[in-house]
Design a protein around this motif. Structure first.
Motif: not given
Length: 445
Positions: A275-284, A327-332
């Motif tokens: 998922s790259g950096v997207m979980p970080i961006i989403f969570a932030q 979000f890592t699980y979701f985006y993956t």
């Protein structure tokens, strides 16, 4: 010498050169816009306002995401975060709303409609955030004499709201243009450039604090060494893959089967952090909600802001880590199409030893992805909250944010993603790549 030669090779590829120039030009436009103050505000009287975002709190993170535009009362003060929030909402709704599920299955045409829905939702979010930002300027530290139209505040609010919404839409357009005409993911690059803009100031403050206080230059060198180690760990997280061995078979002229090499790759690479950096961006983006609720004049809103207002506090980091894992699980799940991978493998005559083609292969790949996503998401969450531990050791909060967390992970992830795209151009033209050097290759005439 090898690096200089690679740079020369990049410049030889006309399409790649044009894309890089386009990317830097649009990023320069974004950075210029971050310095343009809203009409109706005296920029010379915003010193106290800017100082409120240097304490390492939620405001500092939000200001970093906007590249300093938030503390400058800039036309880009909202940054690109409304678009990120809209993307989160649309992707979450895609799980429950059949219409969006149908669009997701329609390929490019469906994705075009989803992008259009996201853009309109972005404007809706901006229409809520822009007035809230303008009304909170006074409490955030903008003095009353900074307003050039104190007797006509309604006109200022209406005009500035239009400008802020337009600024966000323009930033969104810049990001999409970078993705289409430039190199790398445009939205992520805009965020990364904003974060990098705050890096020199954070290091200078840490250096001054150590030299004038305890530790001295030697401790600064130790901190830099630890910082590079953390960067290496982040690179390992981003680059790590689980290789699933694959065998190919092709019908020979005699009617039997023989192995077919099908290129040098005989495995399916499943990324540890797909998922790259997207979980970080989403969570932030979600973690900005408590700060917004704190603007409400209620006891429960104050309690929420107190609990989550400190980005180095226990509850903030606990919830932040859990959101990253989720979000890592979701985006993956929505970006790694194991069913399509199994179908493509079957269509090309490939199979995984001991696993039947089709549904069983898709289930097997999905099981492997779930297994590797768990440690990957946990490690991603630990790196994200590492600044909270570093701050306990006396590191200034501004510099601690670059020891992991959103800032470092976005910088590393976006930098590697951009380098991989450049690398693909080089390898396609038979040049040595940026990421992994190999034997010298001669350009194809």
């Amino acid at each position: 010498m090898k690096f200089i030669e690679t740079l020369k090779n990049i410049w030889k590829i006309e399409e790649l050169k044009d894309r890089i120039i386009m990317t830097f030009s649009l990023l320069l436009v974004y950075r210029f816009g971050a310095q343009v103050v809203l009409p109706g505000i005296d920029s010379s009287k915003l010193a106290s306002f800017s100082e409120n975002f240097e304490g390492g709190g939620i405001g500092f993170v939000l200001n970093a995401f906007t590249g300093g535009a938030f503390s400058n009362a800039s036309v880009f003060a909202l940054g690109i975060m409304p678009y990120i929030s809209a993307s989160i909402v649309v992707q979450l709704m895609g799980i429950a709303i059949p219409y969006l599920q149908k669009l997701q299955k329609e390929g490019a045409s469906g994705q075009k409609k989803i992008n259009q829905i996201t853009r309109w939702l972005t404007i809706g979010i901006c229409l809520i955030q822009a007035p809230s930002y303008l009304l909170s300027l006074g409490t955030l530290g903008v003095p009353s004499d900074a307003y050039l139209m104190p007797d006509n505040m309604n006109l200022f609010l209406v005009s500035s709201t239009i400008i802020l919404v337009t600024g966000c839409v323009f930033a969104m357009w810049l990001g999409e243009k970078i993705t289409d005409k430039g190199i790398g993911n445009g939205i992520s690059l805009l965020i990364m450039v904003g974060i990098i803009a705050t890096l020199p100031q954070a290091f200078v403050q840490e250096f001054a604090a150590r030299v004038t206080g305890s530790g001295g230059v030697m401790l600064v060198l130790v901190e830099l060494l630890v910082w590079f180690v953390v960067i290496l760990l982040c690179i390992m997280l981003v680059m790590a893959v689980r290789k699933i061995p694959v065998q190919y078979a092709r019908r020979a002229a005699s009617g039997g089967y023989e192995k077919n090499e099908q290129g040098s790759r005989q495995f399916i690479p499943l990324k540890l952090n797909a998922s790259g950096v997207m979980p970080i961006i989403f969570a932030q983006a979600i973690m900005f909600v408590p700060a917004a609720l704190g603007q409400l004049d209620t006891s429960w809103a104050t309690t929420v802001q107190t609990a989550f207002g400190d980005i180095f506090g226990f509850w903030y980091n606990l919830v932040f880590a859990l959101l990253i894992i989720i979000f890592t699980y979701f985006y993956t799940a929505i970006t790694v199409p194991t069913n399509k991978m199994a179908d493509d493998l079957k269509r090309n005559g490939g199979f995984i030893a001991g696993i039947r083609s089709g549904t069983e292969t898709a289930d097997y790949l999905d099981k492997i992805m779930s297994q590797i996503t768990l440690p990957g998401s946990i490690f991603l969450a630990l790196v994200a909250i590492f600044p909270a531990f570093v701050s306990l050791m006396g590191v200034t909060q501004q510099w601690a944010l670059f020891y992991g967390g959103t800032s470092l992970l976005i910088m590393v992830g976006v930098a590697i993603d951009t380098m991989q795209q450049i690398n693909s151009y080089l390898l396609n033209r038979h040049y040595d790549g940026l990421i992994k050097t190999g034997k010298n290759r001669k350009a194809v005439a």
